[in-house]
Design an enzyme around this catalytic site. Structure first.
Site, PDB file in Angstrom:
ATOM      1  N   GLU A 136       0.847  -1.199   0.000  1.00 13.75           N
ATOM      2  CA  GLU A 136       0.000   0.000   0.000  1.00 13.75           C
ATOM      3  C   GLU A 136       0.876   1.241   0.000  1.00 13.75           C
ATOM      4  O   GLU A 136       1.992   1.220   0.509  1.00 13.75           O
ATOM      5  CB  GLU A 136      -0.881  -0.084   1.266  1.00 13.75           C
ATOM      6  CG  GLU A 136      -1.716   1.107   1.609  1.00 13.75           C
ATOM      7  CD  GLU A 136      -2.851   1.368   0.649  1.00 13.75           C
ATOM      8  OE1 GLU A 136      -2.555   1.664  -0.532  1.00 13.75           O
ATOM      9  OE2 GLU A 136      -4.015   1.309   1.075  1.00 13.75           O
ATOM     10  N   ASP A 137       0.382   2.310  -0.574  1.00 12.40           N
ATOM     11  CA  ASP A 137       1.162   3.555  -0.579  1.00 12.40           C
ATOM     12  C   ASP A 137       1.115   4.257   0.770  1.00 12.40           C
ATOM     13  O   ASP A 137       2.118   4.760   1.247  1.00 12.40           O
ATOM     14  CB  ASP A 137       0.688   4.509  -1.690  1.00 12.40           C
ATOM     15  CG  ASP A 137      -0.815   4.801  -1.613  1.00 12.40           C
ATOM     16  OD1 ASP A 137      -1.539   4.165  -0.816  1.00 12.40           O
ATOM     17  OD2 ASP A 137      -1.275   5.673  -2.373  1.00 12.40           O
ATOM     18  N   ASP A 140      -3.420   6.193   6.331  1.00 13.93           N
ATOM     19  CA  ASP A 140      -3.808   7.505   6.859  1.00 13.93           C
ATOM     20  C   ASP A 140      -4.601   7.255   8.139  1.00 13.93           C
ATOM     21  O   ASP A 140      -4.022   7.082   9.204  1.00 13.93           O
ATOM     22  CB  ASP A 140      -4.596   8.264   5.778  1.00 13.93           C
ATOM     23  CG  ASP A 140      -4.898   9.706   6.148  1.00 13.93           C
ATOM     24  OD1 ASP A 140      -5.309   9.955   7.292  1.00 13.93           O
ATOM     25  OD2 ASP A 140      -4.744  10.594   5.293  1.00 13.93           O
ATOM     26  N   PHE A 189      -1.427  16.658   3.235  1.00 15.80           N
ATOM     27  CA  PHE A 189      -1.849  15.863   2.086  1.00 15.80           C
ATOM     28  C   PHE A 189      -0.668  15.729   1.125  1.00 15.80           C
ATOM     29  O   PHE A 189      -0.130  16.704   0.629  1.00 15.80           O
ATOM     30  CB  PHE A 189      -3.058  16.478   1.380  1.00 15.80           C
ATOM     31  CG  PHE A 189      -3.774  15.441   0.565  1.00 15.80           C
ATOM     32  CD1 PHE A 189      -4.699  14.596   1.161  1.00 15.80           C
ATOM     33  CD2 PHE A 189      -3.475  15.270  -0.775  1.00 15.80           C
ATOM     34  CE1 PHE A 189      -5.333  13.601   0.427  1.00 15.80           C
ATOM     35  CE2 PHE A 189      -4.102  14.276  -1.518  1.00 15.80           C
ATOM     36  CZ  PHE A 189      -5.032  13.444  -0.915  1.00 15.80           C
TER      37      PHE A 189
HETATM   38  N1  HPA Z   1      -2.271  11.659  -0.217  1.00 15.21           N
HETATM   39  C1  HPA Z   1      -2.883  10.876  -1.145  1.00 15.21           C
HETATM   40  N2  HPA Z   1      -3.825   9.997  -0.857  1.00 15.21           N
HETATM   41  C2  HPA Z   1      -4.175   9.880   0.436  1.00 15.21           C
HETATM   42  C3  HPA Z   1      -3.584  10.655   1.447  1.00 15.21           C
HETATM   43  C4  HPA Z   1      -2.585  11.601   1.096  1.00 15.21           C
HETATM   44  O1  HPA Z   1      -2.001  12.323   1.933  1.00 15.21           O
HETATM   45  N3  HPA Z   1      -4.169  10.277   2.605  1.00 15.21           N
HETATM   46  C5  HPA Z   1      -5.057   9.321   2.287  1.00 15.21           C
HETATM   47  N4  HPA Z   1      -5.078   9.069   0.986  1.00 15.21           N
HETATM   48 MG    MG Z   2      -3.834   4.095  -1.211  1.00 14.78          MG
END
Ligand code: HPA
Ligand code: MG
Length: 223
Positions: A136-137, A140, A189
Site C-alpha cells: 500500500e502507498d 492515513d 496531504f
Molecule cells: N495523499 C494521497 N492519498 C491519500 C492521502 C494523502 O495524503 N491520505 C489518504 N489518501
Molecule cells: Mg492508497
C-alpha cells in the site's frame, strides 16, 4: 499477521521539506506544490531496505502473493518487487512470488468517506493458503487497511503482512500499524510517486506536499 517492525524513518512535523526549484518538476505542477518532502531517490533507497527486511522474514514453506493496492500503490509495488526479484536472483534462498492487484475506493477530495469498496482487481481466491504481502502507498486513518484485512480473512490466506511506504501521524488514526513502514510522515496531504489528489499528481516522481491553493484548484467541485 506475524511480527511487527515499529522502526522506520520518521519525518518530523516541523520538517520544511526541499524547495521545488531544486528538483525536476513537471511544468504543469510548478504552482501546486508546497515543497518536496521525500525525493524519489530516497524512496528507492528505503524501499531496497524494506525488501531486504521482508525477504529475511518471509516464510519459504508457502508461496507468496504480493497484492498491490491500486492505484496509489503501483509505483511502490513495482520498485519493491524489483528489489525482491533481485534478492531472489542473487541469494541462495528464494521465495516464489505471484503478483495480484486489488482496487479499492475510499476517497473523494482529501476526506475519507468512511466507506471502503472493492471495485476491481484479481480473483481473491488466488490467495488461499499463501503468504499474502499487501503493498500500500499510505496508511492515513487506517480504516481502508483494517477493512481490507477483514475482507481478506474469508479467502483463507496462510499469513497476511502489510507493507506501507508511508504512515501518517494523525489524530484521526484508528491505531492500526502495518508490519513494514517506509516513512512516518506529518499530517499533510501528500502527492506524487503514484499518490494522487482526485487523480492528479500520479505523474510526479517525488513525494510532495500539496499546496492549499492546489487543493482548491483540483477539488472535485471545480473539475
Ligand atoms: N495523499 C494521497 N492519498 C491519500 C492521502 C494523502 O495524503 N491520505 C489518504 N489518501
Ligand atoms: Mg492508497
Amino acid at each position: 499477521s506475524g511480527f511487527s517492525m515499529d522502526e522506520c524513518i520518521k519525518i518530523p512535523d516541523d520538517f520544511k521539506g526541499y524547495p521545488i526549484s531544486q528538483f525536476c518538476i513537471p511544468k504543469h505542477y510548478e504552482d501546486d506544490l508546497e515543497c518536496v518532502i521525500i525525493p524519489k531517490g530516497f524512496v528507492l533507497d528505503r524501499t531496497e531496505r524494506l525488501a531486504r527486511d521482508i525477504f529475511q522474514n518471509i516464510d519459504l514453506t508457502k508461496p507468496t502473493a504480493a497484492l498491490c493496492v491500486l492505484k496509489g500503490g503501483y509505483q511502490f509495488f513495482n520498485d519493491l518487487i524489483h528489489f525482491l526479484k533481485q534478492l531472489n536472483a542473487n541469494t541462495n534462498r528464494s521465495c516464489q512470488l505471484s503478483i495480484d492487484f486489488i482496487r479499492l475506493k475510499s476517497y473523494s477530495d482529501d476526506q475519507s468517506t468512511g466507506t471502503v469498496r472493492v471495485i476491481g482487481g484479481d480473483d481473491l481466491s488466488n490467495l488461499r493458503g499463501k503468504n499474502v504481502l499487501i503493498v500500500e502507498d499510505m496508511i492515513d486513518t487506517g480504516r481502508t487497511m483494517t477493512k481490507l484485512l477483514s475482507v481478506l480473512e474469508q479467502y483463507k490466506p496462510h499469513t497476511v503482512n502489510v507493507a506501507s511506504l508511508l504512515v501518517k501521524r494523525t489524530s484521526r488514526s484508528v491505531g492500526y500499524r502495518p508490519d513494514y513502514i517506509g516513512f512516518e510522515v506529518p499530517d499533510h496531504f501528500l502527492i506524487g510517486y503514484a499518490l494522487d489528489y482526485n487523480e492528479y499528481f500520479r505523474d510526479l516522481n517525488h513525494i510532495a506536499i500539496l499546496s492549499s491553493k492546489a487543493k482548491e484548484k483540483y477539488s472535485s467541485a471545480n473539475i
